[in-house]
Design a protein around this motif. Structure first.
Motif, PDB file in Angstrom:
ATOM      1  N   PRO A 301       0.824  -1.218   0.000  1.00 29.69           N
ATOM      2  CA  PRO A 301       0.000   0.000   0.000  1.00 29.69           C
ATOM      3  C   PRO A 301       0.856   1.265   0.000  1.00 29.69           C
ATOM      4  O   PRO A 301       1.983   1.272   0.517  1.00 29.69           O
ATOM      5  CB  PRO A 301      -0.807  -0.124   1.295  1.00 29.69           C
ATOM      6  CG  PRO A 301       0.026  -0.995   2.174  1.00 29.69           C
ATOM      7  CD  PRO A 301       0.697  -1.970   1.252  1.00 29.69           C
ATOM      8  N   LEU A 302       0.300   2.326  -0.576  1.00 27.99           N
ATOM      9  CA  LEU A 302       1.006   3.613  -0.574  1.00 27.99           C
ATOM     10  C   LEU A 302       1.139   4.158   0.847  1.00 27.99           C
ATOM     11  O   LEU A 302       2.165   4.739   1.206  1.00 27.99           O
ATOM     12  CB  LEU A 302       0.252   4.631  -1.446  1.00 27.99           C
ATOM     13  CG  LEU A 302       0.341   4.485  -2.953  1.00 27.99           C
ATOM     14  CD1 LEU A 302      -0.520   5.540  -3.628  1.00 27.99           C
ATOM     15  CD2 LEU A 302       1.776   4.602  -3.435  1.00 27.99           C
ATOM     16  N   THR A 303       0.083   4.002   1.635  1.00 27.57           N
ATOM     17  CA  THR A 303       0.075   4.519   3.005  1.00 27.57           C
ATOM     18  C   THR A 303      -0.365   3.414   3.961  1.00 27.57           C
ATOM     19  O   THR A 303      -1.518   3.397   4.410  1.00 27.57           O
ATOM     20  CB  THR A 303      -0.864   5.727   3.127  1.00 27.57           C
ATOM     21  OG1 THR A 303      -2.178   5.341   2.676  1.00 27.57           O
ATOM     22  CG2 THR A 303      -0.380   6.884   2.282  1.00 27.57           C
ATOM     23  N   PRO A 304       0.496   2.470   4.265  1.00 22.92           N
ATOM     24  CA  PRO A 304       0.126   1.369   5.157  1.00 22.92           C
ATOM     25  C   PRO A 304      -0.322   1.880   6.525  1.00 22.92           C
ATOM     26  O   PRO A 304       0.308   2.778   7.105  1.00 22.92           O
ATOM     27  CB  PRO A 304       1.402   0.536   5.255  1.00 22.92           C
ATOM     28  CG  PRO A 304       2.503   1.450   4.847  1.00 22.92           C
ATOM     29  CD  PRO A 304       1.913   2.395   3.859  1.00 22.92           C
ATOM     30  N   THR A 305      -1.402   1.319   7.026  1.00 17.37           N
ATOM     31  CA  THR A 305      -1.995   1.787   8.279  1.00 17.37           C
ATOM     32  C   THR A 305      -1.022   1.696   9.441  1.00 17.37           C
ATOM     33  O   THR A 305      -1.002   2.573  10.320  1.00 17.37           O
ATOM     34  CB  THR A 305      -3.255   0.960   8.593  1.00 17.37           C
ATOM     35  OG1 THR A 305      -4.132   1.012   7.472  1.00 17.37           O
ATOM     36  CG2 THR A 305      -3.961   1.501   9.825  1.00 17.37           C
ATOM     37  N   HIS A 306      -0.204   0.653   9.450  1.00 15.80           N
ATOM     38  CA  HIS A 306       0.654   0.436  10.624  1.00 15.80           C
ATOM     39  C   HIS A 306       1.653   1.565  10.849  1.00 15.80           C
ATOM     40  O   HIS A 306       2.070   1.798  11.988  1.00 15.80           O
ATOM     41  CB  HIS A 306       1.388  -0.907  10.512  1.00 15.80           C
ATOM     42  CG  HIS A 306       2.458  -0.930   9.465  1.00 15.80           C
ATOM     43  ND1 HIS A 306       2.225  -1.342   8.164  1.00 15.80           N
ATOM     44  CD2 HIS A 306       3.781  -0.582   9.513  1.00 15.80           C
ATOM     45  CE1 HIS A 306       3.347  -1.265   7.478  1.00 15.80           C
ATOM     46  NE2 HIS A 306       4.297  -0.803   8.263  1.00 15.80           N
ATOM     47  N   VAL A 307       2.039   2.281   9.788  1.00 14.70           N
ATOM     48  CA  VAL A 307       3.018   3.355  10.001  1.00 14.70           C
ATOM     49  C   VAL A 307       2.394   4.518  10.770  1.00 14.70           C
ATOM     50  O   VAL A 307       3.077   5.226  11.516  1.00 14.70           O
ATOM     51  CB  VAL A 307       3.630   3.857   8.662  1.00 14.70           C
ATOM     52  CG1 VAL A 307       4.304   2.729   7.917  1.00 14.70           C
ATOM     53  CG2 VAL A 307       2.595   4.553   7.793  1.00 14.70           C
ATOM     54  N   PHE A 308       1.088   4.725  10.612  1.00 13.71           N
ATOM     55  CA  PHE A 308       0.410   5.796  11.332  1.00 13.71           C
ATOM     56  C   PHE A 308       0.078   5.389  12.771  1.00 13.71           C
ATOM     57  O   PHE A 308       0.024   6.234  13.667  1.00 13.71           O
ATOM     58  CB  PHE A 308      -0.878   6.196  10.611  1.00 13.71           C
ATOM     59  CG  PHE A 308      -0.648   6.824   9.273  1.00 13.71           C
ATOM     60  CD1 PHE A 308      -0.264   8.152   9.167  1.00 13.71           C
ATOM     61  CD2 PHE A 308      -0.790   6.090   8.106  1.00 13.71           C
ATOM     62  CE1 PHE A 308      -0.039   8.738   7.939  1.00 13.71           C
ATOM     63  CE2 PHE A 308      -0.571   6.669   6.866  1.00 13.71           C
ATOM     64  CZ  PHE A 308      -0.184   7.992   6.779  1.00 13.71           C
ATOM     65  N   LEU A 309      -0.185   4.096  12.987  1.00 13.21           N
ATOM     66  CA  LEU A 309      -0.573   3.615  14.311  1.00 13.21           C
ATOM     67  C   LEU A 309       0.616   3.233  15.182  1.00 13.21           C
ATOM     68  O   LEU A 309       0.451   2.990  16.375  1.00 13.21           O
ATOM     69  CB  LEU A 309      -1.505   2.406  14.167  1.00 13.21           C
ATOM     70  CG  LEU A 309      -2.816   2.651  13.399  1.00 13.21           C
ATOM     71  CD1 LEU A 309      -3.623   1.374  13.329  1.00 13.21           C
ATOM     72  CD2 LEU A 309      -3.623   3.771  14.049  1.00 13.21           C
ATOM     73  N   ARG A 310       1.776   3.166  14.584  1.00 14.00           N
ATOM     74  CA  ARG A 310       2.968   2.728  15.318  1.00 14.00           C
ATOM     75  C   ARG A 310       3.187   3.584  16.560  1.00 14.00           C
ATOM     76  O   ARG A 310       3.180   4.813  16.495  1.00 14.00           O
ATOM     77  CB  ARG A 310       4.179   2.819  14.387  1.00 14.00           C
ATOM     78  CG  ARG A 310       5.462   2.277  14.965  1.00 14.00           C
ATOM     79  CD  ARG A 310       6.557   2.323  13.910  1.00 14.00           C
ATOM     80  NE  ARG A 310       7.816   1.832  14.425  1.00 14.00           N
ATOM     81  CZ  ARG A 310       8.933   1.766  13.720  1.00 14.00           C
ATOM     82  NH1 ARG A 310       8.927   2.149  12.452  1.00 14.00           N
ATOM     83  NH2 ARG A 310      10.039   1.310  14.257  1.00 14.00           N
TER      84      ARG A 310
END
Length: 583
Positions: A301-310
């Protein structure tokens, strides 16, 4: 370039020992591990690497040149090409395409490597500069800005392609170094633009000169820039199959609609169907994009969710919000201070050379802040608190521009310098925080997001602050200008005519039947007061965004432990190429 000797990474040693127990090679080839120099000799950054670093910085600076230089000349350029109103699209198209390139190409550079994205960006910029220099109409000029913007977005991947070639503890300085050509652009560009429009079609050299420069950066990149081809370790065919095609299409479409709608707000009433339609459709599709990225079974994905929730959003989301707000403040000052110069501190008889001098505190403050970060950032440390402090300085002195009156020119120059000094520190440090918010194999994602924060945040800010200023001035003009003109002897019809002509200048005012010097003088003083009020409202409105930015800084995680001796990647055509096997 040497440092203290450091010990091997603990995780790497554990993996090596496990492999040894199984009878395999002791050397780990884990794609997520990072090489840490084991001696002073290994820590040396080679001359070839330094040459590549300067070429990348040159490429980045060239990509931004057209923004400040054309901004100072765009009205004249558009007029000479047939339609002055088309100038509103020049920088807007650049912003739109550079934002798209940062998000789509930045993220995918983690799959395919940075090399060809940056080289292709230089090629597209060259094409755009040639189109712009030879433009015969505004359609060609707008196309030129589209090419330069998309190419520039790829060239500006240097913002993270350059720092990854240097030790992590230099990350803040490396980001400043990547932007070094931008300093030249923001200081010299407006001056060049203003001088160019004084001499016929000399503005075409605002395009031809960078075309020549980008040719040399292109050649240098082709010959010397060879980073790892597949940072995530995926083969080309596999990466092509796993690309997030749907996300890219939705992001490109939604961004185009949103930024087009934002441009419309500067020229059309907010109730116009074109404004409402494009913005609603754009934001609606952006929401669909966010849901798609979150719930669709995407491999890359272009904006994987895990990078924001980390780490509950503290690693990446908080610094991203801070970076977005920092960018908004830069553009707020770019709306407020030039308007102060034009309406409060200069007149029709003021020379353009004097007006240029008035712009210096803004640009010099930015450079001064970046230099302070480079020289003293490491010595001070406490990165989280210096980020918070620099954002606070920017917010406080930016809001204090609300105190502007025609008599407070020196005070405003000082406040702008201090606000931009805070910005110069905060901008580059916030980018370092964003880059460190993800693992190295996802650096392109965080770098793309940092680019989106800079350019999309700028587009939003220009629309918001321009609209606030315009609406405030218009509402107070009716209350102040008409009574002032009538008090000086004007009829109601003359007062309305004077109000209509004031923004157009002395020539328009001279055509009003029966208008006297007293009427015009009284109306002009009242009109200036409208700008005092409008600028005050605009500056104070920035406080709400600034407070959000300060709060975001407080939620970030200090990057001190990450500012170590790691060199993330090495050039494949250099003596340290074998060390890339640790990735």
């Amino acid at each position: 370039m040497a440092s203290n000797t450091v010990k091997p990474h603990a995780d790497l040693m554990e993996r090596d020992l496990e492999n040894d127990d199984r009878g395999n090679s002791v050397v780990s080839h884990d794609k997520t591990a990072h090489y840490i120099p084991q001696s002073d000799e290994e820590y040396v950054v080679t001359w070839k690497t330094w040459c590549v670093i300067w070429i990348l910085a040159l490429s980045y600076g060239i990509s931004f040149w057209i923004v400040p230089s054309a901004a100072a000349a765009q009205a004249v350029i558009a007029t000479q090409l047939g339609d002055a109103t088309k100038s509103a699209w020049y920088i807007s198209i650049y912003t739109m395409t550079v934002t798209i390139a940062f998000m789509v190409c930045g993220a995918n550079s983690d799959l395919f490597g940075r090399r060809w994205f940056i080289i292709a960006g230089n090629m597209l910029m060259f094409i755009g500069f040639i189109i712009g220099g030879t433009a015969k109409n505004n359609t060609a000029a707008i196309a030129a800005f589209a090419f330069i913007g998309f190419g520039g977005g790829n060239a500006q991947l240097a913002a993270f392609a350059l720092p990854e070639l240097l030790p992590n503890k230099w990350r803040h300085s490396a980001i400043v170094l990547a932007d070094i050509g931008v300093y030249f652009a923001v200081v010299v560009g407006p001056v060049a633009g203003r001088f160019a429009i004084q001499h016929g079609e000399a503005w075409r050299w605002l395009f031809y000169a960078p075309a020549i420069a980008v040719f040399f950066s292109f050649v240098g990149l082709v010959l010397y820039y060879f980073p790892p081809k597949h940072p995530r370790g995926l083969a080309f065919g596999q990466a092509m199959r796993q690309l997030d095609y749907g996300g890219a299409i939705m992001f490109i479409t939604s961004t185009t609609l949103i930024l087009t709608g934002i441009v419309y707000t500067t020229t059309l009433p907010s109730s116009d169907p074109r404004v409402i339609g494009t913005l609603v459709a754009g934001f609606g599709l952006m929401l669909v994009f966010a849901l798609y990225e979150t719930f669709a079974p995407l491999k890359q994905p272009l904006t994987p969710t895990h990078v924001f929730l980390r780490n509950k959003g503290r690693d990446l989301t908080a610094p991203f919000v801070a970076g977005f707000v920092v960018t908004m403040f830069y553009y707020a000052i770019n709306v407020i201070y030039p308007t102060q110069i034009a309406t409060l501190f200069t007149t029709a008889t003021t020379t353009f050379q004097y007006a240029i001098i008035m712009t210096l505190p803004q640009n010099l403050g930015l450079v001064f802040g970046a230099v302070l970060l480079t020289l003293f950032g490491t010595k001070i440390g406490h990165w989280k608190w210096t980020l918070t402090g620099s954002v606070a300085v920017m917010v406080v002195f930016g809001a204090l521009l609300a105190l502007a009156t025609p008599e407070r020119k020196g005070m405003m120059m000082a406040f702008v310098f201090l606000a931009m000094t805070g910005f110069g520190w905060a901008q580059y440090l916030s980018i370092a925080f964003i880059q460190f918010g993800v693992d190295q194999v996802e650096l392109g994602i965080s770098g793309g997001l940092a680019g989106v924060a800079r350019f999309a945040g700028g587009a939003v800010a220009i629309s918001v602050y321009t609209t606030i200023l315009s609406n405030s001035v218009k509402s107070h003009a009716v209350k102040l200008v008409l009574p002032a003109a009538e008090a000086a002897g004007a009829t109601a019809e003359q007062a309305i005519a004077i109000l209509t002509a004031l923004p157009l200048g002395a020539e328009a005012l001279a055509k009003i039947p029966g208008a006297t010097t007293e009427m015009i003088g009284a109306a002009a003083a009242a009109f200036q007061q409208c700008y005092v009020i409008g600028l005050r409202t605009t500056a104070l409105s920035s406080l709400s965004f600034g407070i959000v930015g300060i709060i975001a800084c407080l939620f970030t995680v200090d990057i001190g432990p990450k500012m170590n001796n790691k060199i993330e990647i090495f050039l494949e055509n250099d003596v340290n190429a074998d060390k890339n096997e640790y990735h």
